[in-house]
Motif scaffolding. Structure first.
Motif, PDB file in Angstrom:
ATOM      1  N   GLU A   1      -7.464 -17.809   2.071  1.00 19.25           N
ATOM      2  CA  GLU A   1      -6.739 -16.554   2.252  1.00 19.25           C
ATOM      3  C   GLU A   1      -6.410 -15.937   0.895  1.00 19.25           C
ATOM      4  N   PRO A   2      -7.167 -14.929   0.472  1.00 25.72           N
ATOM      5  CA  PRO A   2      -6.957 -14.362  -0.867  1.00 25.72           C
ATOM      6  C   PRO A   2      -5.582 -13.761  -1.082  1.00 25.72           C
ATOM      7  N   MET A   3      -4.920 -13.273  -0.034  1.00 27.19           N
ATOM      8  CA  MET A   3      -3.610 -12.660  -0.234  1.00 27.19           C
ATOM      9  C   MET A   3      -2.556 -13.680  -0.655  1.00 27.19           C
ATOM     10  N   THR A   4      -2.780 -14.959  -0.409  1.00 25.14           N
ATOM     11  CA  THR A   4      -1.854 -15.977  -0.885  1.00 25.14           C
ATOM     12  C   THR A   4      -2.277 -16.530  -2.240  1.00 25.14           C
ATOM     13  N   SER A   5      -3.469 -16.164  -2.713  1.00 26.92           N
ATOM     14  CA  SER A   5      -3.973 -16.640  -4.005  1.00 26.92           C
ATOM     15  C   SER A   5      -3.906 -15.572  -5.083  1.00 26.92           C
ATOM     16  N   LEU A   6      -4.105 -14.322  -4.696  1.00 23.08           N
ATOM     17  CA  LEU A   6      -4.035 -13.224  -5.657  1.00 23.08           C
ATOM     18  C   LEU A   6      -2.572 -12.858  -5.912  1.00 23.08           C
ATOM     19  N   ASN A   7      -2.287 -12.466  -7.157  1.00 22.49           N
ATOM     20  CA  ASN A   7      -0.926 -12.071  -7.531  1.00 22.49           C
ATOM     21  C   ASN A   7      -0.691 -10.619  -7.123  1.00 22.49           C
ATOM     22  N   PRO A   8       0.288 -10.345  -6.264  1.00 23.24           N
ATOM     23  CA  PRO A   8       0.470  -8.980  -5.761  1.00 23.24           C
ATOM     24  C   PRO A   8       0.952  -7.981  -6.806  1.00 23.24           C
ATOM     25  N   VAL A   9       1.474  -8.448  -7.953  1.00 24.85           N
ATOM     26  CA  VAL A   9       2.022  -7.523  -8.949  1.00 24.85           C
ATOM     27  C   VAL A   9       1.103  -7.324 -10.152  1.00 24.85           C
TER      28      VAL A   9
ATOM     29  N   MET B   1     -11.809 -12.747  -5.263  1.00 25.18           N
ATOM     30  CA  MET B   1     -11.604 -14.173  -5.495  1.00 25.18           C
ATOM     31  C   MET B   1     -12.885 -14.832  -5.999  1.00 25.18           C
ATOM     32  N   ILE B   2     -14.014 -14.423  -5.441  1.00 26.75           N
ATOM     33  CA  ILE B   2     -15.301 -14.958  -5.893  1.00 26.75           C
ATOM     34  C   ILE B   2     -15.547 -14.540  -7.347  1.00 26.75           C
ATOM     35  N   ALA B   3     -15.238 -13.297  -7.676  1.00 25.33           N
ATOM     36  CA  ALA B   3     -15.409 -12.808  -9.050  1.00 25.33           C
ATOM     37  C   ALA B   3     -14.562 -13.618 -10.020  1.00 25.33           C
ATOM     38  N   ILE B   4     -13.313 -13.913  -9.648  1.00 25.05           N
ATOM     39  CA  ILE B   4     -12.445 -14.727 -10.507  1.00 25.05           C
ATOM     40  C   ILE B   4     -13.041 -16.120 -10.680  1.00 25.05           C
ATOM     41  N   GLY B   5     -13.534 -16.696  -9.573  1.00 22.70           N
ATOM     42  CA  GLY B   5     -14.129 -18.020  -9.643  1.00 22.70           C
ATOM     43  C   GLY B   5     -15.366 -18.069 -10.517  1.00 22.70           C
ATOM     44  N   LEU B   6     -16.129 -16.976 -10.551  1.00 25.09           N
ATOM     45  CA  LEU B   6     -17.383 -16.936 -11.311  1.00 25.09           C
ATOM     46  C   LEU B   6     -17.199 -16.447 -12.743  1.00 25.09           C
ATOM     47  N   ALA B   7     -15.992 -16.031 -13.091  1.00 21.44           N
ATOM     48  CA  ALA B   7     -15.765 -15.358 -14.369  1.00 21.44           C
ATOM     49  C   ALA B   7     -16.286 -16.155 -15.565  1.00 21.44           C
TER      50      ALA B   7
ATOM     51  N   TYR C   1      -4.369  -2.827  -6.886  1.00 24.14           N
ATOM     52  CA  TYR C   1      -3.663  -4.063  -6.579  1.00 24.14           C
ATOM     53  C   TYR C   1      -4.252  -4.671  -5.297  1.00 24.14           C
ATOM     54  N   PRO C   2      -4.057  -5.967  -5.087  1.00 26.66           N
ATOM     55  CA  PRO C   2      -4.678  -6.622  -3.923  1.00 26.66           C
ATOM     56  C   PRO C   2      -4.421  -5.924  -2.591  1.00 26.66           C
ATOM     57  N   HIS C   3      -3.216  -5.402  -2.384  1.00 27.40           N
ATOM     58  CA  HIS C   3      -2.909  -4.793  -1.085  1.00 27.40           C
ATOM     59  C   HIS C   3      -3.679  -3.500  -0.837  1.00 27.40           C
ATOM     60  N   GLU C   4      -4.305  -2.970  -1.887  1.00 33.18           N
ATOM     61  CA  GLU C   4      -5.067  -1.733  -1.741  1.00 33.18           C
ATOM     62  C   GLU C   4      -6.513  -1.989  -1.329  1.00 33.18           C
ATOM     63  N   LEU C   5      -6.907  -3.253  -1.236  1.00 36.21           N
ATOM     64  CA  LEU C   5      -8.280  -3.603  -0.879  1.00 36.21           C
ATOM     65  C   LEU C   5      -8.340  -4.202   0.513  1.00 36.21           C
ATOM     66  N   SER C   6      -9.494  -4.111   1.141  1.00 36.38           N
ATOM     67  CA  SER C   6      -9.711  -4.737   2.450  1.00 36.38           C
ATOM     68  C   SER C   6      -9.820  -6.249   2.278  1.00 36.38           C
ATOM     69  N   GLY C   7      -9.768  -6.979   3.409  1.00 38.27           N
ATOM     70  CA  GLY C   7      -9.877  -8.430   3.359  1.00 38.27           C
ATOM     71  C   GLY C   7     -11.186  -8.899   2.743  1.00 38.27           C
TER      72      GLY C   7
END
Length: 319
Positions: A98-106, A164-170, A151-157
């Motif tokens: 669940e990316p919304m619990t992994s991404l920082n909302p701020v 999250m995949i982009a962060i993992g592959l960075a 910010y994360p809340h502005e994107l779809s699921g």
């Protein structure tokens, strides 16, 4: 023969419950090979996720770990925290369900993708931000420049999972661990994300460890499959071997719970449920739910040798 990237040897994970140590994962061993997708499959409560997290030593201090997780000549379970920080997110990365619990909302998307590049690669923030835009292009997010400032809340699921995949592959890791990465997505977006992961695996030559309970996902992406039940590996093999000639009664039961277009059979649920870790049965842990249970099952079977291995007294090779 190809040398493994990572070797997991006799891994055990225990937690203290009511003053007793209970084994949630019981002495499992498997390899992660270069440029492959290994799917670890089983019902909820079988120990898949904690196995995945233990590979990066991400479990809480209350967990007791035994065995070895060998990577680049070092046992990950023996490394100090500052040594692990050099590997986590850099050479081994993880994406969660669940990316919304992994991404920082701020923090903006751009800041969150750039952060591992600054920490692990020593990039300046401006260089890391440019790389972040390229990573958004890599994971097929349109209008990447605009997304960097959102910010994360502005994107779809689906887009959040791609972030999250982009962060993992960075940092261009050698191993990407994906823990139920598509469970929260609808079927169409799920297929897109799985196809994306497969494309990236081929392009970058990394290995993916996919944790899932979804056999449809396994059929579509796996090269090899490891079937877990109640903290133990009960069968491992190529995806073709597991789907065409499943040997363990648990694997056979799992396959009967999902429809297949190429095989005619009656769908059937698995009776009973996975036992809690404080009440594991003696011997074969699947025996209380197994239609083939017999006296030998009072002892614990071990995985047989070979590319298609099974831990079952009713099958030749258990020892």
């Amino acid at each position: 023969m190809t040398s493994p990237l990572m070797q997991i040897e006799d891994l055990s994970i225990s937690f203290k419950i009511d003053d007793s140590w209970c084994r949630a994962v019981n002495g499992i061993s498997f390899d992660i090979l270069p440029n492959e997708t290994l799917c670890i499959v089983g019902e909820s409560g079988c120990g898949k996720s904690i196995t995945a997290m233990s590979l990066m030593k991400l479990l809480p201090d209350s967990a007791r770990l035994g065995g070895k997780v060998m990577f680049d000549g070092h046992n990950m379970l023996s490394l100090k925290e500052h040594e692990l920080e050099k590997v986590r997110g850099s050479r081994i990365a993880m994406i969660f369900q669940e990316p919304m619990t992994s991404l920082n909302p701020v923090l903006t998307i751009g800041e969150q993708i750039a952060e591992p590049l600054v920490l692990h690669k020593g990039m300046s923030w401006s260089a890391a931000r440019k790389e972040a835009r390229d990573l958004l292009d890599l994971v097929r997010i349109p209008d990447a420049q605009k997304r960097l400032g959102q910010y994360p809340h502005e994107l779809s699921g689906g887009m959040r999972q791609r972030v999250m995949i982009a962060i993992g592959l960075a940092c261009r890791p050698e191993i990407l661990i994906a823990d139920e990465p598509t469970t929260a997505l609808d079927v169409t977006i799920q297929a897109q994300v799985l196809a994306l992961l497969e494309d990236i695996r081929k392009e970058q030559g990394l290995s993916i460890v996919m944790i899932t309970h979804d056999l449809g996902v396994v059929a579509n992406v796996a090269d090899r499959v490891a079937v877990m039940y109640a903290g133990e590996m009960v069968e491992t093999g190529s995806v073709e071997a597991i789907f065409d000639a499943p040997a363990h009664p648990y694997t056979q039961a799992l396959l009967r719970t999902v429809p297949r277009a190429d095989v005619a059979y009656d769908l059937a649920p698995i009776s009973g449920q996975v036992p809690p870790i404080q009440a594991m049965p003696e011997g074969c842990r699947f025996a209380p739910r197994c239609p083939e249970e017999h006296r030998a099952c009072r002892a614990t079977p071990k995985l047989s040798a070979g590319p298609h291995s099974v831990a079952c007294w009713a099958r030749e090779g258990a020892a």
